[in-house]
Motif scaffolding. Structure first.
Motif, PDB file in Angstrom:
ATOM      1  N   PRO A  71       1.373  -0.944   0.232  1.00 20.63           N
ATOM      2  CA  PRO A  71      -0.090   0.051  -0.085  1.00 20.63           C
ATOM      3  C   PRO A  71       1.029   1.278  -0.013  1.00 20.63           C
ATOM      4  O   PRO A  71       1.965   1.735   0.304  1.00 20.63           O
ATOM      5  CB  PRO A  71      -0.642   0.542   1.101  1.00 20.63           C
ATOM      6  N   LYS A  72       0.277   2.683  -0.434  1.00 19.50           N
ATOM      7  CA  LYS A  72       1.173   2.896  -1.118  1.00 19.50           C
ATOM      8  C   LYS A  72       0.354   4.481   0.650  1.00 19.50           C
ATOM      9  O   LYS A  72      -0.528   4.804   0.425  1.00 19.50           O
ATOM     10  CB  LYS A  72       1.314   4.238  -2.619  1.00 19.50           C
ATOM     11  N   ILE A  73       0.865   4.903   0.748  1.00 21.01           N
ATOM     12  CA  ILE A  73       0.589   6.822   1.567  1.00 21.01           C
ATOM     13  C   ILE A  73      -0.843   7.613   1.470  1.00 21.01           C
ATOM     14  O   ILE A  73      -0.402   7.230  -0.220  1.00 21.01           O
ATOM     15  CB  ILE A  73       1.700   7.666   1.884  1.00 21.01           C
ATOM     16  N   ASP A  74      -1.421   8.062   2.006  1.00 19.71           N
ATOM     17  CA  ASP A  74      -2.686   8.672   0.933  1.00 19.71           C
ATOM     18  C   ASP A  74      -1.578  10.229   0.952  1.00 19.71           C
ATOM     19  O   ASP A  74      -1.624  10.837   1.168  1.00 19.71           O
ATOM     20  CB  ASP A  74      -3.705   8.587   1.801  1.00 19.71           C
ATOM     21  N   ILE A  75      -2.347  10.469  -0.239  1.00 17.51           N
ATOM     22  CA  ILE A  75      -2.520  11.580  -0.149  1.00 17.51           C
ATOM     23  C   ILE A  75      -2.427  12.899   0.036  1.00 17.51           C
ATOM     24  O   ILE A  75      -1.979  13.898   0.409  1.00 17.51           O
ATOM     25  CB  ILE A  75      -2.699  11.950  -2.245  1.00 17.51           C
ATOM     26  N   SER A  76      -3.381  12.635   1.166  1.00 16.79           N
ATOM     27  CA  SER A  76      -4.086  13.693   2.250  1.00 16.79           C
ATOM     28  C   SER A  76      -2.752  13.721   3.113  1.00 16.79           C
ATOM     29  O   SER A  76      -2.353  15.133   3.542  1.00 16.79           O
ATOM     30  CB  SER A  76      -5.654  13.341   2.505  1.00 16.79           C
ATOM     31  N   GLY A 122       6.560   8.822  12.511  1.00 11.99           N
ATOM     32  CA  GLY A 122       6.328   9.303  13.913  1.00 11.99           C
ATOM     33  C   GLY A 122       7.202  10.597  13.840  1.00 11.99           C
ATOM     34  O   GLY A 122       7.053  11.396  14.202  1.00 11.99           O
ATOM     35  N   LYS A 123       7.852  10.101  13.742  1.00 11.61           N
ATOM     36  CA  LYS A 123       9.329  11.081  13.039  1.00 11.61           C
ATOM     37  C   LYS A 123       8.801  12.223  12.562  1.00 11.61           C
ATOM     38  O   LYS A 123       9.340  13.571  13.546  1.00 11.61           O
ATOM     39  CB  LYS A 123      10.850  10.542  13.080  1.00 11.61           C
ATOM     40  N   MET A 124       7.757  12.617  11.677  1.00 12.67           N
ATOM     41  CA  MET A 124       7.551  13.302  11.122  1.00 12.67           C
ATOM     42  C   MET A 124       6.940  14.414  11.848  1.00 12.67           C
ATOM     43  O   MET A 124       6.786  15.226  11.738  1.00 12.67           O
ATOM     44  CB  MET A 124       7.125  12.909   9.928  1.00 12.67           C
ATOM     45  N   GLU A 125       5.449  13.880  12.334  1.00 11.25           N
ATOM     46  CA  GLU A 125       4.981  14.318  12.951  1.00 11.25           C
ATOM     47  C   GLU A 125       5.586  15.171  14.689  1.00 11.25           C
ATOM     48  O   GLU A 125       4.984  15.983  14.608  1.00 11.25           O
ATOM     49  CB  GLU A 125       4.085  13.119  14.317  1.00 11.25           C
ATOM     50  N   ARG A 126       6.286  14.543  14.608  1.00 12.24           N
ATOM     51  CA  ARG A 126       6.746  15.073  16.550  1.00 12.24           C
ATOM     52  C   ARG A 126       7.911  16.960  15.630  1.00 12.24           C
ATOM     53  O   ARG A 126       7.949  17.181  16.570  1.00 12.24           O
ATOM     54  CB  ARG A 126       7.477  13.900  16.900  1.00 12.24           C
ATOM     55  N   ALA A 127       8.426  16.113  14.532  1.00 11.48           N
ATOM     56  CA  ALA A 127       9.818  17.703  14.179  1.00 11.48           C
ATOM     57  C   ALA A 127       8.424  18.452  13.606  1.00 11.48           C
ATOM     58  O   ALA A 127       8.904  19.430  14.042  1.00 11.48           O
ATOM     59  CB  ALA A 127      10.098  16.879  13.230  1.00 11.48           C
ATOM     60  N   LEU A 128       7.440  18.206  12.882  1.00  9.75           N
ATOM     61  CA  LEU A 128       6.834  19.558  12.300  1.00  9.75           C
ATOM     62  C   LEU A 128       5.429  19.515  13.769  1.00  9.75           C
ATOM     63  O   LEU A 128       4.242  20.679  13.710  1.00  9.75           O
ATOM     64  CB  LEU A 128       6.188  18.837  10.991  1.00  9.75           C
ATOM     65  N   GLY A 129       4.909  18.878  14.616  1.00  8.47           N
ATOM     66  CA  GLY A 129       3.695  19.141  15.727  1.00  8.47           C
ATOM     67  C   GLY A 129       2.617  18.877  14.834  1.00  8.47           C
ATOM     68  O   GLY A 129       1.614  19.135  15.169  1.00  8.47           O
ATOM     69  N   ILE A 130       1.951  18.282  13.523  1.00  7.69           N
ATOM     70  CA  ILE A 130       1.027  17.876  13.457  1.00  7.69           C
ATOM     71  C   ILE A 130       0.868  16.230  12.749  1.00  7.69           C
ATOM     72  O   ILE A 130       1.218  15.660  12.848  1.00  7.69           O
ATOM     73  CB  ILE A 130       0.322  17.983  12.106  1.00  7.69           C
ATOM     74  N   LYS A 131      -0.641  15.612  13.036  1.00 10.54           N
ATOM     75  CA  LYS A 131      -1.093  13.974  12.966  1.00 10.54           C
ATOM     76  C   LYS A 131      -0.475  14.181  11.748  1.00 10.54           C
ATOM     77  O   LYS A 131      -1.292  14.605  10.522  1.00 10.54           O
ATOM     78  CB  LYS A 131      -1.961  14.234  13.583  1.00 10.54           C
ATOM     79  N   LEU A 132       0.069  12.962  11.663  1.00 10.25           N
ATOM     80  CA  LEU A 132       0.031  12.477  10.137  1.00 10.25           C
ATOM     81  C   LEU A 132      -0.276  11.019  10.011  1.00 10.25           C
ATOM     82  O   LEU A 132      -0.808  10.545   8.603  1.00 10.25           O
ATOM     83  CB  LEU A 132       0.888  12.432   9.706  1.00 10.25           C
ATOM     84  N   ARG A 133      -1.316  10.755  11.162  1.00 11.89           N
ATOM     85  CA  ARG A 133      -1.774   9.257  11.295  1.00 11.89           C
ATOM     86  C   ARG A 133      -3.070   9.311  12.131  1.00 11.89           C
ATOM     87  O   ARG A 133      -3.195  10.061  13.362  1.00 11.89           O
ATOM     88  CB  ARG A 133      -0.781   8.201  12.108  1.00 11.89           C
ATOM     89  N   GLY A 134      -4.062   8.517  11.700  1.00 10.72           N
ATOM     90  CA  GLY A 134      -5.063   7.911  12.194  1.00 10.72           C
ATOM     91  C   GLY A 134      -6.768   9.094  11.890  1.00 10.72           C
ATOM     92  O   GLY A 134      -5.991   9.740  11.213  1.00 10.72           O
ATOM     93  N   ASN A 136      -8.123  12.734  11.855  1.00  9.89           N
ATOM     94  CA  ASN A 136      -7.913  14.427  11.701  1.00  9.89           C
ATOM     95  C   ASN A 136      -6.800  14.490  11.415  1.00  9.89           C
ATOM     96  O   ASN A 136      -5.133  15.112  12.010  1.00  9.89           O
ATOM     97  CB  ASN A 136      -7.804  15.679  13.521  1.00  9.89           C
ATOM     98  N   ILE A 137      -5.963  14.045  10.606  1.00  5.70           N
ATOM     99  CA  ILE A 137      -4.777  14.241   9.497  1.00  5.70           C
ATOM    100  C   ILE A 137      -4.288  15.463   9.136  1.00  5.70           C
ATOM    101  O   ILE A 137      -5.004  16.927   8.904  1.00  5.70           O
ATOM    102  CB  ILE A 137      -4.965  13.423   8.193  1.00  5.70           C
ATOM    103  N   GLY A 138      -3.394  16.803   9.997  1.00  2.00           N
ATOM    104  CA  GLY A 138      -3.244  17.706   9.590  1.00  2.00           C
ATOM    105  C   GLY A 138      -3.203  18.337  10.602  1.00  2.00           C
ATOM    106  O   GLY A 138      -3.657  20.292  10.293  1.00  2.00           O
TER     107      GLY A 138
END
Length: 147
Positions: A71-76, A122-134, A136-138
């Motif tokens: 599976p590929k990552i969702d474009i959102s 997880g590393k990207m989420e912590r670095a940017l401070g936004i949700k990328l999983r589950g 409410n993405i963004g």
């Protein structure tokens, strides 16, 4: 005759031992010397016609991974990642250095071409401070319970 005059040979190799010719020059040398030559073709398959087609088909499936492509990552997620990175005035290279990944990895995630890796996300989420999983993405990343 004493023991000093006798000779004992241990592990004498037989002279007529069969050899395997690995090259054409070895084969020609054996022909010139008059040695007996036999040629054998070895196969591990029992029923070569049926088994051969099965092995080829299975190998093709393994190579192409046509059964279930990863599976590929969702474009959102890619859009949210790009927006979060730009809000912090970071380049893809800056984010990659911050999370100890290659810039190509960040590029693939933003383009939606990457296979999802939970550790990288997880590393990207912590670095940017936004949700990328589950859900409410963004949205901003919150830790602990909400009051």
């Amino acid at each position: 005759m004493s023991d000093w005059d006798t000779t004992t040979v241990l592990r004498k190799r037989p002279e007529d031992r069969a050899r395997v010719a690995r090259s054409q020059s070895d084969l020609n040398a054996a022909r010139r010397s008059g040695a007996a030559i036999s040629t054998e073709k070895k196969s591990t398959l029992t029923n070569s016609s049926h088994a051969n087609t099965d092995h080829r088909r299975i190998a093709k499936l393994d190579r192409d991974n046509e059964v279930a492509p990863p599976p590929k990552i969702d474009i959102s997620v890619g859009k949210a990642l790009q927006k979060g990175r730009q809000d912090k005035n970071m380049t893809q290279k800056d984010l990659a250095q911050l999370i100890n990944e290659k810039p190509q990895v960040v590029n693939e995630y933003e383009a939606g071409k990457a296979t999802p890796n939970q550790q990288v996300l997880g590393k990207m989420e912590r670095a940017l401070g936004i949700k990328l999983r589950g859900k409410n993405i963004g949205e901003p990343l919150t830790f602990g319970k909400k009051k």
